[in-house]
Design a protein around this motif. Structure first.
Motif, PDB file in Angstrom:
ATOM      1  N   LEU A 289      -6.354  -6.042   6.206  1.00  0.00           N
ATOM      2  CA  LEU A 289      -6.264  -4.673   7.093  1.00  0.00           C
ATOM      3  C   LEU A 289      -6.662  -3.522   6.709  1.00  0.00           C
ATOM      4  CD1 LEU A 289      -2.513  -5.847   7.730  1.00  0.00           C
ATOM      5  CD2 LEU A 289      -4.438  -5.950   9.281  1.00  0.00           C
ATOM      6  N   ASP A 290      -7.611  -3.772   5.608  1.00  0.00           N
ATOM      7  CA  ASP A 290      -8.675  -2.620   5.219  1.00  0.00           C
ATOM      8  C   ASP A 290      -7.793  -1.382   4.780  1.00  0.00           C
ATOM      9  OD1 ASP A 290     -10.933  -1.137   4.868  1.00  0.00           O
ATOM     10  OD2 ASP A 290     -11.122  -0.352   6.997  1.00  0.00           O
ATOM     11  N   GLY A 291      -6.851  -1.453   3.966  1.00  0.00           N
ATOM     12  CA  GLY A 291      -6.265  -0.820   3.120  1.00  0.00           C
ATOM     13  C   GLY A 291      -4.829   0.169   3.912  1.00  0.00           C
ATOM     14  N   LEU A 292      -4.438  -0.446   5.042  1.00  0.00           N
ATOM     15  CA  LEU A 292      -3.312  -0.146   5.774  1.00  0.00           C
ATOM     16  C   LEU A 292      -2.045  -0.293   4.638  1.00  0.00           C
ATOM     17  CD1 LEU A 292      -3.867  -1.269   9.520  1.00  0.00           C
ATOM     18  CD2 LEU A 292      -4.163   1.148   8.421  1.00  0.00           C
ATOM     19  N   GLN A 293      -1.150   0.568   4.847  1.00  0.00           N
ATOM     20  CA  GLN A 293       0.088   0.757   3.798  1.00  0.00           C
ATOM     21  C   GLN A 293       0.821  -0.449   4.360  1.00  0.00           C
ATOM     22  OE1 GLN A 293       1.600   4.150   2.307  1.00  0.00           O
ATOM     23  NE2 GLN A 293       3.666   3.339   2.385  1.00  0.00           N
ATOM     24  N   LEU A 294       1.384  -1.349   3.438  1.00  0.00           N
ATOM     25  CA  LEU A 294       2.209  -2.332   4.136  1.00  0.00           C
ATOM     26  C   LEU A 294       3.560  -2.461   3.307  1.00  0.00           C
ATOM     27  CD1 LEU A 294      -0.424  -5.626   4.172  1.00  0.00           C
ATOM     28  CD2 LEU A 294       0.185  -3.822   6.137  1.00  0.00           C
ATOM     29  N   SER A 295       4.535  -2.936   3.890  1.00  0.00           N
ATOM     30  CA  SER A 295       5.858  -2.992   3.316  1.00  0.00           C
ATOM     31  C   SER A 295       6.131  -4.366   2.218  1.00  0.00           C
ATOM     32  CB  SER A 295       6.905  -3.042   4.434  1.00  0.00           C
ATOM     33  OG  SER A 295       6.975  -4.593   5.201  1.00  0.00           O
ATOM     34  N   ARG A 296       7.004  -4.629   1.654  1.00  0.00           N
ATOM     35  CA  ARG A 296       7.142  -5.689   0.857  1.00  0.00           C
ATOM     36  C   ARG A 296       7.059  -6.825   1.669  1.00  0.00           C
ATOM     37  NH1 ARG A 296      12.351  -5.141  -2.798  1.00  0.00           N
ATOM     38  NH2 ARG A 296      11.737  -7.019  -3.364  1.00  0.00           N
ATOM     39  N   GLY A 297       7.473  -7.107   3.078  1.00  0.00           N
ATOM     40  CA  GLY A 297       7.218  -8.103   3.784  1.00  0.00           C
ATOM     41  C   GLY A 297       5.808  -8.281   4.778  1.00  0.00           C
ATOM     42  N   ASP A 298       4.979  -7.358   4.129  1.00  0.00           N
ATOM     43  CA  ASP A 298       3.790  -7.686   4.699  1.00  0.00           C
ATOM     44  C   ASP A 298       3.532  -6.816   6.143  1.00  0.00           C
ATOM     45  OD1 ASP A 298       2.399  -8.517   2.433  1.00  0.00           O
ATOM     46  OD2 ASP A 298       2.606 -10.700   3.134  1.00  0.00           O
ATOM     47  N   ALA A 321       5.335  -4.705  12.530  1.00  0.00           N
ATOM     48  CA  ALA A 321       5.527  -3.212  12.108  1.00  0.00           C
ATOM     49  C   ALA A 321       6.810  -2.921  11.404  1.00  0.00           C
ATOM     50  CB  ALA A 321       5.405  -2.338  13.554  1.00  0.00           C
ATOM     51  N   SER A 322       6.631  -2.074  10.517  1.00  0.00           N
ATOM     52  CA  SER A 322       7.955  -1.566   9.691  1.00  0.00           C
ATOM     53  C   SER A 322       8.165  -0.075  10.034  1.00  0.00           C
ATOM     54  CB  SER A 322       7.710  -2.031   8.135  1.00  0.00           C
ATOM     55  OG  SER A 322       8.834  -1.362   7.439  1.00  0.00           O
ATOM     56  N   TYR A 323       9.065   0.269  10.670  1.00  0.00           N
ATOM     57  CA  TYR A 323       9.648   1.628  10.908  1.00  0.00           C
ATOM     58  C   TYR A 323      11.139   1.642  10.399  1.00  0.00           C
ATOM     59  CZ  TYR A 323      11.039   5.720  13.284  1.00  0.00           C
ATOM     60  OH  TYR A 323      11.418   7.060  13.465  1.00  0.00           O
ATOM     61  N   THR A 324      11.320   2.735   9.667  1.00  0.00           N
ATOM     62  CA  THR A 324      12.559   3.177   9.075  1.00  0.00           C
ATOM     63  C   THR A 324      12.956   4.626   9.735  1.00  0.00           C
ATOM     64  OG1 THR A 324      12.358   1.943   6.918  1.00  0.00           O
ATOM     65  CG2 THR A 324      14.049   3.735   7.117  1.00  0.00           C
ATOM     66  N   GLU A 329      18.586   3.679   5.904  1.00  0.00           N
ATOM     67  CA  GLU A 329      18.308   2.942   4.854  1.00  0.00           C
ATOM     68  C   GLU A 329      17.383   1.468   5.189  1.00  0.00           C
ATOM     69  OE1 GLU A 329      21.436   2.155   2.352  1.00  0.00           O
ATOM     70  OE2 GLU A 329      21.979   4.545   2.066  1.00  0.00           O
ATOM     71  N   ARG A 330      17.398   1.320   6.395  1.00  0.00           N
ATOM     72  CA  ARG A 330      16.906  -0.214   6.603  1.00  0.00           C
ATOM     73  C   ARG A 330      15.934   0.002   7.764  1.00  0.00           C
ATOM     74  NH1 ARG A 330      21.504  -4.698   6.488  1.00  0.00           N
ATOM     75  NH2 ARG A 330      22.211  -4.489   4.158  1.00  0.00           N
ATOM     76  N   PRO A 331      14.808  -0.658   7.651  1.00  0.00           N
ATOM     77  CA  PRO A 331      13.753  -0.722   8.849  1.00  0.00           C
ATOM     78  C   PRO A 331      14.410  -1.399  10.346  1.00  0.00           C
ATOM     79  CG  PRO A 331      13.138  -2.350   7.341  1.00  0.00           C
ATOM     80  CD  PRO A 331      14.225  -1.631   6.741  1.00  0.00           C
TER      81      PRO A 331
END
Length: 439
Positions: A289-298, A321-324, A329-331
């Motif tokens: 993914l060329d450096g895109l920031q990922l969450s702990r769950g990818d 997608a991870s959006y909080t 506190e949770r996505p």
């Protein structure tokens, strides 16, 4: 005007979010000045919440699936059959892996697709948490192919037991099934298995009935269905118990063997079929993914506009997608309703981005959770202004709302005219098609 000079929007993943977005973009922009491309590693789409019915044989996926090629022709986008290998954000290209036939021969070579805007919607897969033996011995419900495999093996075991009972009426043969995960998928599959068992007697297995099912539902947490109020979860557990399901809560699986499940408290749960449904994670493409920031769950971490943190031209929607939200506190949980809402916001923001107008903030509206126990019961909770908050629902009302979710998906994917037609056809099929798919 050549294709290269068109504004090219590439969507990777044809699940609920990606397919709905492709239809909306195709319907709005067509092919004159835009080139909308949907990439998926499957040839057809089926709504993921229905896979437990496909696995039990209660639903014939061939009647409910959406073929991407015919759908794209109707709605003005293009479909590419392939699997994402990596993206190059500098060159703005998506690189696809070679497509191989069942014998390993190359059908389509590795190639890349240019994009002006990229939407990642490649979804999620079951998370086995690295538990020993799970990958080798357990089945999953991430795709139609996996659901079909479960159904085929289930029917083989039912036939084995039926044959044993025909030869020896006193036989104690059972089909032993262990399901790990007390969320919606595990609970719904457990109930659907008994509906399928009731129907097998109509199709040649006259001596087989639900008493020959030995289903164990294992949940590591203190109760099943943690997304529902405790009263409704208790009601679902009671209904499962009436059907014959052994619900084991507070039981962690430490290993899977070919013969069954080993648990942390020293128990062994024998099983002919093992199904793992204990959580999900994004499809693993971390290195591509060329450096895109990922969450702990990818998952790709996104801003309130659903754009990635690192690239304004790359969006992520749905389970990947991870959006909080601010103040939370949770996505956002990986649910079908979240995918639908994200597709709406992504469509609006792509339109605004191309027009040079301010983007919209994604606002998740939790409409509640519903769990179907096949034809036996449905339980859930609804959130909404009409009820002033959360309302517990059961029985016919809950079943009606549950079925309405799928109808809304059909309308979102097919539009009002074709979607309404398909809803009417599905009602007719309830009377004319077989109760079970046995092949």
């Amino acid at each position: 005007m050549t294709t290269d000079k068109k504004t090219q929007i590439v969507i990777v993943g044809g699940g609920a979010a990606g397919l709905e977005l492709a239809r909306k973009l195709g319907a709005r922009y067509g092919r004159k000045r835009h080139d909308i491309i949907l990439i998926d590693r499957n040839r057809t789409h089926i709504w993921k919440p229905l896979l437990h019915e496909v696995a039990a044989g209660s639903l014939d996926a061939s009647l409910d699936e959406v073929g991407y090629r015919s759908h794209c022709h109707r709605w003005g986008y293009r479909y590419h059959y392939g699997t994402l290998e990596r993206i190059d954000r500098t060159a703005r290209r998506v690189h696809l892996a070679p497509v191989l036939d069942p014998k390993g021969r190359e059908v389509i070579g590795a190639h890349s697709v240019r994009y002006d805007y990229l939407v990642l919607a490649y979804g999620s897969v079951t998370n086995d948490f690295g538990t020993p033996g799970v990958a080798e011995n357990c089945l999953f419900l991430d795709s139609q192919a996996q659901a079909d495999s479960f159904r085929d093996q289930l029917l083989d075991h039912c036939l084995r037991v039926s044959r044993a009972m025909s030869e020896d009426p006193a036989s104690d043969a059972h089909v032993r099934i262990a399901i790990v995960g007390g969320g919606a998928t595990g609970v719904e599959l457990a109930a659907e298995l008994y509906n399928a068992a009731d129907g097998l007697s109509y199709y040649g297995l006259e001596v087989f009935d639900r008493k020959r099912l030995d289903v164990s539902l294992l949940e590591a947490g203190p109760r099943i269905l943690p997304a529902l109020p405790e009263r409704l979860a208790d009601a679902a557990r009671e209904e499962l118990g009436v059907l014959g399901v052994k619900v084991l809560t507070g039981v962690s699986v430490t290993a899977s063997t070919p013969q069954g499940m080993e648990t942390r408290d020293g128990r062994f749960v024998p099983a002919d079929l093992q199904l793992w449904a204990a959580g999900v994670k994004a499809v693993p493409i971390r290195e591509g993914l060329d450096g895109l920031q990922l969450s702990r769950g990818d998952q790709v971490v996104v801003r309130p506009t659903l754009q990635s943190l690192d690239d304004d031209r790359v969006f992520a929607i749905g389970d990947c997608a991870s959006y909080t939200p601010a103040g939370s506190e949770r996505p956002i949980p990986p649910r079908a309703q979240a995918a639908h809402q994200m597709a709406d916001t992504a469509f609006a923001n792509l339109s605004r981005l191309m027009a040079g107008t301010p983007l919209r903030t994604f606002v998740y509206r939790d409409h509640g959770s519903l769990v179907s126990l096949s034809r036996f019961s449905t339980v859930g909770s609804l959130m909404g202004r009409l009820v002033g908050g959360r309302m517990a629902v059961e029985g016919r009302l809950a079943r009606f709302v549950y079925m309405s979710l799928y109808r809304m998906h059909l309308l979102a994917v097919h539009g009002w005219i074709r979607g309404t037609t398909l809803i009417l056809v599905s009602h007719i099929n309830r009377f004319v098609r077989p109760r079970l798919k046995l092949h």
